[in-house]
Design a protein around this motif. Structure first.
Motif, PDB file in Angstrom:
ATOM      1  N   PHE A   1      49.264  32.631  39.082  1.00  0.00           N
ATOM      2  CA  PHE A   1      50.304  33.399  38.375  1.00  0.00           C
ATOM      3  C   PHE A   1      50.243  34.886  38.710  1.00  0.00           C
ATOM      4  CE2 PHE A   1      51.246  30.558  34.402  1.00  0.00           C
ATOM      5  CZ  PHE A   1      51.509  29.499  35.250  1.00  0.00           C
ATOM      6  N   VAL A   2      49.011  35.392  38.817  1.00  0.00           N
ATOM      7  CA  VAL A   2      48.857  36.840  39.011  1.00  0.00           C
ATOM      8  C   VAL A   2      49.399  37.288  40.376  1.00  0.00           C
ATOM      9  CG1 VAL A   2      46.478  36.634  39.888  1.00  0.00           C
ATOM     10  CG2 VAL A   2      47.201  38.760  38.793  1.00  0.00           C
ATOM     11  N   ASN A   3      49.549  36.345  41.287  1.00  0.00           N
ATOM     12  CA  ASN A   3      50.069  36.720  42.615  1.00  0.00           C
ATOM     13  C   ASN A   3      51.584  36.898  42.636  1.00  0.00           C
ATOM     14  OD1 ASN A   3      47.631  36.642  44.301  1.00  0.00           O
ATOM     15  ND2 ASN A   3      47.578  34.510  43.647  1.00  0.00           N
ATOM     16  N   TYR A   4      52.289  36.195  41.742  1.00  0.00           N
ATOM     17  CA  TYR A   4      53.763  36.218  41.820  1.00  0.00           C
ATOM     18  C   TYR A   4      54.365  37.622  41.825  1.00  0.00           C
ATOM     19  CZ  TYR A   4      53.752  31.154  41.024  1.00  0.00           C
ATOM     20  OH  TYR A   4      53.537  29.804  41.126  1.00  0.00           O
ATOM     21  N   PRO A   5      53.939  38.511  40.910  1.00  0.00           N
ATOM     22  CA  PRO A   5      54.606  39.832  40.891  1.00  0.00           C
ATOM     23  C   PRO A   5      54.478  40.606  42.196  1.00  0.00           C
ATOM     24  CG  PRO A   5      53.377  39.482  38.859  1.00  0.00           C
ATOM     25  CD  PRO A   5      52.989  38.367  39.795  1.00  0.00           C
ATOM     26  N   LEU A   6      53.456  40.287  42.992  1.00  0.00           N
ATOM     27  CA  LEU A   6      53.292  41.035  44.251  1.00  0.00           C
ATOM     28  C   LEU A   6      54.374  40.682  45.270  1.00  0.00           C
ATOM     29  CD1 LEU A   6      49.444  41.130  44.928  1.00  0.00           C
ATOM     30  CD2 LEU A   6      50.877  42.919  43.963  1.00  0.00           C
ATOM     31  N   SER A   7      55.150  39.639  44.991  1.00  0.00           N
ATOM     32  CA  SER A   7      56.232  39.359  45.943  1.00  0.00           C
ATOM     33  C   SER A   7      57.506  40.102  45.575  1.00  0.00           C
ATOM     34  CB  SER A   7      56.452  37.852  46.116  1.00  0.00           C
ATOM     35  OG  SER A   7      56.583  37.240  44.872  1.00  0.00           O
TER      36      SER A   7
ATOM     37  N   LYS B   1      59.635  43.385  45.669  1.00  0.00           N
ATOM     38  CA  LYS B   1      59.674  44.547  46.571  1.00  0.00           C
ATOM     39  C   LYS B   1      59.102  45.785  45.872  1.00  0.00           C
ATOM     40  CE  LYS B   1      62.972  46.829  49.577  1.00  0.00           C
ATOM     41  NZ  LYS B   1      64.375  46.921  49.968  1.00  0.00           N
ATOM     42  N   GLY B   2      58.193  46.456  46.499  1.00  0.00           N
ATOM     43  CA  GLY B   2      57.657  47.709  45.968  1.00  0.00           C
ATOM     44  C   GLY B   2      56.446  47.552  45.070  1.00  0.00           C
ATOM     45  N   ILE B   3      56.189  46.361  44.553  1.00  0.00           N
ATOM     46  CA  ILE B   3      55.053  46.188  43.623  1.00  0.00           C
ATOM     47  C   ILE B   3      53.745  46.032  44.414  1.00  0.00           C
ATOM     48  CG2 ILE B   3      54.027  44.690  41.830  1.00  0.00           C
ATOM     49  CD1 ILE B   3      56.496  46.356  40.920  1.00  0.00           C
ATOM     50  N   ILE B   4      52.762  46.882  44.048  1.00  0.00           N
ATOM     51  CA  ILE B   4      51.485  46.796  44.767  1.00  0.00           C
ATOM     52  C   ILE B   4      50.300  46.490  43.847  1.00  0.00           C
ATOM     53  CG2 ILE B   4      52.238  48.342  46.638  1.00  0.00           C
ATOM     54  CD1 ILE B   4      50.337  50.457  45.343  1.00  0.00           C
ATOM     55  N   PHE B   5      50.563  46.443  42.530  1.00  0.00           N
ATOM     56  CA  PHE B   5      49.459  46.151  41.598  1.00  0.00           C
ATOM     57  C   PHE B   5      49.955  45.182  40.530  1.00  0.00           C
ATOM     58  CE2 PHE B   5      46.461  48.033  38.158  1.00  0.00           C
ATOM     59  CZ  PHE B   5      45.471  47.113  38.471  1.00  0.00           C
ATOM     60  N   SER B   6      49.201  44.146  40.301  1.00  0.00           N
ATOM     61  CA  SER B   6      49.629  43.112  39.366  1.00  0.00           C
ATOM     62  C   SER B   6      48.471  42.696  38.465  1.00  0.00           C
ATOM     63  CB  SER B   6      50.124  41.919  40.198  1.00  0.00           C
ATOM     64  OG  SER B   6      50.200  40.772  39.400  1.00  0.00           O
ATOM     65  N   ALA B   7      48.807  42.401  37.222  1.00  0.00           N
ATOM     66  CA  ALA B   7      47.759  41.963  36.280  1.00  0.00           C
ATOM     67  C   ALA B   7      48.246  40.766  35.478  1.00  0.00           C
ATOM     68  CB  ALA B   7      47.388  43.106  35.335  1.00  0.00           C
ATOM     69  N   LEU B   8      47.293  39.948  35.071  1.00  0.00           N
ATOM     70  CA  LEU B   8      47.581  38.785  34.221  1.00  0.00           C
ATOM     71  C   LEU B   8      46.594  38.814  33.054  1.00  0.00           C
ATOM     72  CD1 LEU B   8      48.862  35.883  33.780  1.00  0.00           C
ATOM     73  CD2 LEU B   8      46.960  35.012  35.138  1.00  0.00           C
ATOM     74  N   PHE B   9      47.138  38.756  31.822  1.00  0.00           N
ATOM     75  CA  PHE B   9      46.297  38.757  30.616  1.00  0.00           C
ATOM     76  C   PHE B   9      46.457  37.407  29.930  1.00  0.00           C
ATOM     77  CE2 PHE B   9      47.676  43.026  31.496  1.00  0.00           C
ATOM     78  CZ  PHE B   9      46.559  43.817  31.247  1.00  0.00           C
ATOM     79  N   ILE B  10      45.362  36.733  29.713  1.00  0.00           N
ATOM     80  CA  ILE B  10      45.429  35.447  29.015  1.00  0.00           C
ATOM     81  C   ILE B  10      44.537  35.482  27.778  1.00  0.00           C
ATOM     82  CG2 ILE B  10      45.030  32.956  29.179  1.00  0.00           C
ATOM     83  CD1 ILE B  10      45.732  33.029  32.026  1.00  0.00           C
ATOM     84  N   GLU B  11      45.163  35.179  26.637  1.00  0.00           N
ATOM     85  CA  GLU B  11      44.417  35.206  25.381  1.00  0.00           C
ATOM     86  C   GLU B  11      43.581  33.939  25.227  1.00  0.00           C
ATOM     87  OE1 GLU B  11      45.560  36.518  20.837  1.00  0.00           O
ATOM     88  OE2 GLU B  11      46.865  35.090  21.843  1.00  0.00           O
ATOM     89  N   LYS B  12      42.274  34.087  25.384  1.00  0.00           N
ATOM     90  CA  LYS B  12      41.357  32.954  25.188  1.00  0.00           C
ATOM     91  C   LYS B  12      40.864  33.000  23.748  1.00  0.00           C
ATOM     92  CE  LYS B  12      40.891  31.891  29.685  1.00  0.00           C
ATOM     93  NZ  LYS B  12      41.063  30.636  30.320  1.00  0.00           N
ATOM     94  N   ASN B  13      40.007  32.050  23.365  1.00  0.00           N
ATOM     95  CA  ASN B  13      39.534  32.028  21.972  1.00  0.00           C
ATOM     96  C   ASN B  13      38.769  33.276  21.579  1.00  0.00           C
ATOM     97  OD1 ASN B  13      40.689  29.664  21.254  1.00  0.00           O
ATOM     98  ND2 ASN B  13      38.945  28.418  21.927  1.00  0.00           N
ATOM     99  N   LYS B  14      37.881  33.725  22.472  1.00  0.00           N
ATOM    100  CA  LYS B  14      36.999  34.824  22.064  1.00  0.00           C
ATOM    101  C   LYS B  14      37.231  36.134  22.808  1.00  0.00           C
ATOM    102  CE  LYS B  14      33.306  31.925  20.363  1.00  0.00           C
ATOM    103  NZ  LYS B  14      32.305  31.030  20.867  1.00  0.00           N
TER     104      LYS B  14
END
Ligand code: 5GP
Ligand code: MN
Length: 340
Positions: A260-266, A268-281
């Protein structure tokens, strides 16, 4: 082709010939390279009649569980007693595909206090000092590539079995995003060519890894891209977040967020991407970048993590919204990379 220093190989060979019990292990949340390099080496050692045990700190996604030898792996989080016993009895421990001991999760203290000879084989930058021998090569596409070279150096004959080749090919394929990054060196393809020569079915391996998801996962991708991707063109950055409620709604299972975290890099112009997933702890964070933006330094400094220049991960112990606010408020500090 790169080669591993002869002196190092002869010392390791000596330890191998003196040893009874060997452990191969890898980092928590194991990915394709972690499992591929570990099992590839596991098969090599078994074929050569060593007594070898493979251990992961925790479970790994189903799309990697087809790999030959997968059912032999001790998952430390599930089978702690067996894991501790194996670590205690080990003469040699191979640490594969990680650079700092905290990546061992719950296994860390047992590995660190073990009196075994420890050998690190890895391609992440700046390995810390917790092993007796270090084979670290950041220019390698993957640890699997280093395992290939290591086996070749140990055993001039290089009798690649299909089992070894399937595992190492999977490591190289997944760590290069199917040869789309970290894969500009001719050596990588020379190694892949030798692996393919064993007769492995590349297309079948691809399918087992990438065409093996549930319909829920496909719907989650739709939701994520449509509703959850925030794009900040000003800072050439985009991020995606997922709450526990959303994960439940889409019957999220382990490995579903892979890629999932790779998708935003496709975009145009985006060079930094982040993915936040809420786990239990905690909040699991993944970062990807293009060019010279140091995702590993960003993760290490602000999100208790690390990794490679263009692919890193970490954890946050704040709420999901606090982690995202922190992330967005940090961007101006990185204007040197993200602006202009
Ligand atoms: P991913 O985002 O796929 O979990 O991880 C990307 C890269 O960052 C991998 O090379 C992985 O080894 C590294 N990485 C992921 N999570 C962590 C973490 O919590 N700590 C450190 N030091 N590295 C991580
Ligand atoms: Mn790797």
């Amino acid at each position: 082709m790169k080669s591993i220093p002869k002196k190092l190989i002869s010392e390791i060979k000596k330890h191998l010939s003196d040893s009874g019990k060997i452990i191969v292990l890898t980092h928590k949340n194991p990915d394709g390279d972690a499992i591929g390099s570990m099992l590839g080496f596991y098969h090599y050692l078994r074929n050569n009649k060593y007594e070898v045990t493979a251990i992961t700190p925790d479970e790994y996604p189903e799309f990697l569980q087809w790999m030959p030898g997968s059912s032999d792996i001790i998952r430390f989080s599930k089978d702690k007693k067996r894991g501790i016993k194996a670590i205690k009895e080990a003469d040699i421990i191979f640490n594969l595909d990680f650079n700092t001991s905290d990546r061992l999760g719950g296994m860390e203290s047992y590995v660190l206090s073990s009196t075994s000879i420890k050998i690190l084989i890895d391609h992440h930058p700046s390995p810390s000092d917790f092993s007796d021998y270090i084979i670290s090569e950041t220019t390698a596409s993957s640890t699997a590539e280093l395992i290939f070279l290591f086996i070749k150096a140990l055993d001039g004959k290089s009798h690649w079995t299909k089992q070894i080749a399937e595992c190492l090919f999977t490591g190289i394929m997944t760590d290069t995003g199917c040869f789309s990054y970290n894969s500009s060196a001719g050596d990588t393809y020379r190694i892949v060519a030798e692996l393919l020569d064993t007769g492995i079915n590349k297309d079948d391996i691809f399918s087992k890894v990438y065409n093996n998801f549930s319909d829920n996962r496909m719907r989650l991708i739709g939701h994520v891209l449509n509703k959850k991707m925030v794009v900040n063109q000003d800072y050439k950055t985009a991020y995606i977040s997922l709450t526990r409620k959303e994960l439940k709604e889409y019957k999220f299972t382990f490995g579903d967020s892979e890629g999932f975290v790779n998708y935003p890099l496709s975009i145009k112009g985006i060079i930094f991407s982040a993915l936040f997933i809420e786990k239990n702890k905690f909040i699991k964070v993944s970062f990807r970048s293009k060019g010279n933006f140091p995702a590993n330094i960003f993760s290490e400094k602000h999100f208790n993590g690390g990794g490679h220049l263009n692919a890193a991960g970490g954890e946050s112990y704040e709420s999901l919204s606090a982690a995202i606010s922190k992330f967005t408020s940090l961007l101006p500090r990185y204007s040197k990379y993200l602006k202009g």
